[in-house]
Design a protein around this motif. Structure first.
Motif, PDB file in Angstrom:
ATOM      1  N   GLU A 353       0.819  -1.203   0.000  1.00 14.26           N
ATOM      2  CA  GLU A 353       0.000   0.000   0.000  1.00 14.26           C
ATOM      3  C   GLU A 353       0.858   1.259   0.000  1.00 14.26           C
ATOM      4  OE1 GLU A 353      -3.580  -2.234   2.515  1.00 14.26           O
ATOM      5  OE2 GLU A 353      -2.069  -1.003   3.518  1.00 14.26           O
ATOM      6  N   SER A 354       1.965   1.213   0.732  1.00 12.30           N
ATOM      7  CA  SER A 354       2.875   2.355   0.760  1.00 12.30           C
ATOM      8  C   SER A 354       3.460   2.602  -0.615  1.00 12.30           C
ATOM      9  CB  SER A 354       3.992   2.111   1.778  1.00 12.30           C
ATOM     10  OG  SER A 354       4.946   3.159   1.742  1.00 12.30           O
ATOM     11  N   PHE A 355       3.867   1.546  -1.294  1.00 17.36           N
ATOM     12  CA  PHE A 355       4.444   1.704  -2.635  1.00 17.36           C
ATOM     13  C   PHE A 355       3.430   2.293  -3.615  1.00 17.36           C
ATOM     14  CE2 PHE A 355       5.468   0.207  -6.907  1.00 17.36           C
ATOM     15  CZ  PHE A 355       6.759   0.690  -7.030  1.00 17.36           C
ATOM     16  N   LEU A 356       2.160   1.945  -3.428  1.00 17.59           N
ATOM     17  CA  LEU A 356       1.122   2.445  -4.323  1.00 17.59           C
ATOM     18  C   LEU A 356       0.651   3.850  -3.944  1.00 17.59           C
ATOM     19  CD1 LEU A 356      -1.014  -0.774  -4.890  1.00 17.59           C
ATOM     20  CD2 LEU A 356       0.766   0.191  -6.351  1.00 17.59           C
ATOM     21  N   GLY A 357       1.237   4.433  -2.915  1.00 18.86           N
ATOM     22  CA  GLY A 357       0.980   5.844  -2.631  1.00 18.86           C
ATOM     23  C   GLY A 357       0.273   6.157  -1.338  1.00 18.86           C
ATOM     24  N   MET A 358      -0.049   5.149  -0.514  1.00 20.93           N
ATOM     25  CA  MET A 358      -0.755   5.430   0.732  1.00 20.93           C
ATOM     26  C   MET A 358       0.191   6.112   1.731  1.00 20.93           C
ATOM     27  SD  MET A 358      -2.666   2.864   3.402  1.00 20.93           S
ATOM     28  CE  MET A 358      -3.842   2.297   2.167  1.00 20.93           C
ATOM     29  N   PRO A 359      -0.213   7.240   2.318  1.00 16.59           N
ATOM     30  CA  PRO A 359       0.630   7.892   3.328  1.00 16.59           C
ATOM     31  C   PRO A 359       0.667   7.079   4.623  1.00 16.59           C
ATOM     32  CG  PRO A 359      -1.477   9.026   3.134  1.00 16.59           C
ATOM     33  CD  PRO A 359      -1.441   8.007   2.035  1.00 16.59           C
ATOM     34  N   GLU A 360       1.771   7.167   5.347  1.00 20.52           N
ATOM     35  CA  GLU A 360       1.940   6.400   6.579  1.00 20.52           C
ATOM     36  C   GLU A 360       0.883   6.744   7.621  1.00 20.52           C
ATOM     37  OE1 GLU A 360       5.525   5.329   9.774  1.00 20.52           O
ATOM     38  OE2 GLU A 360       5.903   6.593   8.010  1.00 20.52           O
ATOM     39  N   SER A 361       0.375   7.975   7.562  1.00 23.29           N
ATOM     40  CA  SER A 361      -0.638   8.395   8.530  1.00 23.29           C
ATOM     41  C   SER A 361      -1.935   7.607   8.394  1.00 23.29           C
ATOM     42  CB  SER A 361      -0.934   9.892   8.359  1.00 23.29           C
ATOM     43  OG  SER A 361      -1.421  10.166   7.051  1.00 23.29           O
ATOM     44  N   GLU A 362      -2.141   6.922   7.267  1.00 20.49           N
ATOM     45  CA  GLU A 362      -3.364   6.159   7.048  1.00 20.49           C
ATOM     46  C   GLU A 362      -3.161   4.662   7.240  1.00 20.49           C
ATOM     47  OE1 GLU A 362      -5.058   7.146   3.252  1.00 20.49           O
ATOM     48  OE2 GLU A 362      -4.875   9.304   3.568  1.00 20.49           O
ATOM     49  N   PHE A 363      -1.941   4.228   7.551  1.00 13.11           N
ATOM     50  CA  PHE A 363      -1.642   2.804   7.633  1.00 13.11           C
ATOM     51  C   PHE A 363      -2.600   2.052   8.551  1.00 13.11           C
ATOM     52  CE2 PHE A 363       3.151   2.537   6.408  1.00 13.11           C
ATOM     53  CZ  PHE A 363       2.814   2.900   5.122  1.00 13.11           C
ATOM     54  N   TYR A 364      -2.816   2.572   9.742  1.00  7.31           N
ATOM     55  CA  TYR A 364      -3.509   1.807  10.764  1.00  7.31           C
ATOM     56  C   TYR A 364      -4.941   2.273  11.006  1.00  7.31           C
ATOM     57  CZ  TYR A 364       1.251   0.272  11.404  1.00  7.31           C
ATOM     58  OH  TYR A 364       2.511  -0.240  11.172  1.00  7.31           O
ATOM     59  N   GLN A 365      -5.462   2.999  10.046  1.00  5.92           N
ATOM     60  CA  GLN A 365      -6.874   3.335  10.130  1.00  5.92           C
ATOM     61  C   GLN A 365      -7.698   2.063   9.964  1.00  5.92           C
ATOM     62  OE1 GLN A 365      -7.904   6.277   7.230  1.00  5.92           O
ATOM     63  NE2 GLN A 365      -6.684   7.900   8.164  1.00  5.92           N
TER      64      GLN A 365
END
Length: 479
Positions: A353-365
């Motif tokens: 998900e990070s590689f596809l552009g998700m910011p770290e702030s949304e990881f654990y939502q």
């Protein structure tokens, strides 16, 4: 005296008679002129200044070459525009040059309402861009300038010719070469699944990539050396609106398949530094060779006498067979994935998900509205491009391009339901969902659910305990 008066009267009568003849002649000539003038309709000049390729698949490029793409469409030398007067049915033909986008093409026509039509067509694999034009206009002025709108069902494949010796579709259709030799290309009718084969110059190896084509999409490929220069990879760039949308997705070449313990083969894809299977798992045998039961759906719970099993059902829209695994199998140390691969963990999914552009702030939502990564359009990048064509439903705000080549389809999940005739219940065929192993007491799940749900229509991916059932598909990642 009387004679004199009579002579004067006769003379006056002759003069009046002569004048009357002149007057009638003048009236006749004037009427003739008016009649002749009324028989000649007003004429106007119609100029066609350019062709605009109309919006397709929500795209609306307005020129032959956009500012962000160097590709210029290959068009035929000449074409004919057929113009029909709606009142009289009279037809007029106008020869024009598509290469000049109709610049300078003009015709003189009587005032009136008209329709126009042209069809520049070709075979399913064409050397130039096939398109159709149709529209209408009203000519009520001496000069009328028109922009005509064209549509096409064709997609475009281009390949950077650097380090390439051959390029074919399906092994037998050769791609054309541009005049400058810089690219191979071919226009292909939309929504055909094709295989691009590329022979590289280094070792004469053949690399392949499967493509599902969409109308008015430009699919561009290039060859790049691996970082260690040990081989060559085929790099895929998906374009919309004729601009490059390059996400650095590295597609492995032909022969990069993985096989499970049952002998099933799977395509693989490199995304960032990870290798994922590009298909859901279809195994009923652990890596160590131990088999588990395959239970066909629909069924009732009391019919199950097994402790370890996989639920199997046929897709009602395709010939695919979906496999659903319980938590115990997904977390088993015996490993249901091919040897050397594992069930995707929460950490594996976060890296993807990070590689596809998700910011770290949304990881654990933890949410059920798929907003994680929506700004990066995660679902667009993971959903198969023909998802919307195969499966019914209302997708809004989501435009699948599968640029990651993850190729997700909506297999849904399976749950236990006592109130139905068949206790195992298919939960949401419209969602793509998977187990993601975590260190906690229960599994997390990933889900792409881009349909209208009354809350949010988005392009993200959820991370939570599964609401789509305890039995879910599995995606494997290379260890």
């Amino acid at each position: 005296m009387a004679r004199s008066i009579k002579l004067k009267t006769t003379l006056s009568y002759n003069i009046m008679k002569k004048n009357l003849i002149y007057f009638l002649a003048l009236v006749f000539l004037t009427a003739a002129c008016v009649q002749e003038e009324s028989d000649s309709p007003e004429m106007g000049r119609v100029s066609f200044s350019k062709i605009v390729f109309d919006a397709m698949e929500a795209y609306s490029p307005s020129s032959k070459v956009s500012a962000s793409s160097s590709w210029e469409h290959v068009l035929p030398e000449t074409a004919t525009l057929l113009i029909t007067n709606n009142s009289t049915g009279d037809e007029y033909s106008l020869e024009y040059s598509p290469k000049n986008l109709l610049a300078g093409a003009e015709i003189v026509l009587p005032f009136g309402e008209y329709t126009y039509y042209t069809k520049v067509w070709g075979p399913s694999e064409a050397k130039f861009l096939p398109y159709t034009i149709n529209g209408e206009f009203e000519l009520a002025t001496n000069d009328l300038d028109l922009t005509v709108y064209a549509t096409t069902k064709f997609g475009l494949i281009t390949l950077d010719a650097t380090n390439v010796s051959e390029a074919h579709l399906d092994g037998n259709v050769a791609l054309e070469r541009t005049e400058d030799g810089a690219f191979y290309y071919l226009y292909i009718v939309k929504e055909n699944m094709r295989t691009l084969s590329v022979v590289e110059n280094f070792n004469q190896n053949t690399l392949q990539q499967s493509i599902t084509l969409k109308g008015f999409h430009h699919y561009h490929f290039q060859l790049e050396l691996d970082e260690d220069e040990s081989g060559v990879n085929l790099i895929h760039l998906n374009l919309g609106e004729f601009y490059f949308d390059f996400d650095n997705i590295n597609i492995v070449g032909d022969g990069e398949l993985v096989e499970d313990a049952d002998g099933n083969s799977y395509e693989t894809v490199k995304i960032g530094d990870q290798y994922w299977m590009a298909e859901n798992l279809r195994a009923s045998t652990y890596c160590n060779g131990e088999s588990i039961a395959k239970l066909d759906l629909p069924m009732k719970w009391e019919d199950n006498k097994e402790t370890e099993f996989v639920l199997v059902r046929e897709d009602s829209y395709t010939d695919a067979v979906h496999y659903y695994y319980p938590e115990a199998v997904a977390k088993s140390e015996d490993n249901i994935c091919p040897c050397g691969w594992r069930v995707g963990t929460d950490e594996d999914w976060l890296e993807l998900e990070s590689f596809l552009g998700m910011p770290e702030s949304e990881f654990y939502q933890s949410d059920f509205t798929n907003q994680r990564g929506s700004n990066a359009e995660i679902a667009d990048k993971m959903m198969a491009v023909d998802w919307k064509d195969i499966y019914p439903g209302d997708i809004r705000e989501v435009f699948p391009n599968n640029s990651s080549k993850f190729t997700a389809y909506p297999a849904g999940g399976v749950d236990f339901e006592y109130d139905s005739d068949n206790y195992f219940h298919i939960n949401r065929f419209s969602v793509a969902t998977w187990h993601s192993v975590s260190d906690g007491s229960s599994l997390l799940a990933r889900a792409l659910f881009p349909f209208a749900n009354g809350v949010y229509d988005g392009s993200g991916i959820s991370r939570s305990r599964s609401r789509y059932g305890k039995y879910l598909p599995i995606r494997c990642v290379k260890e």
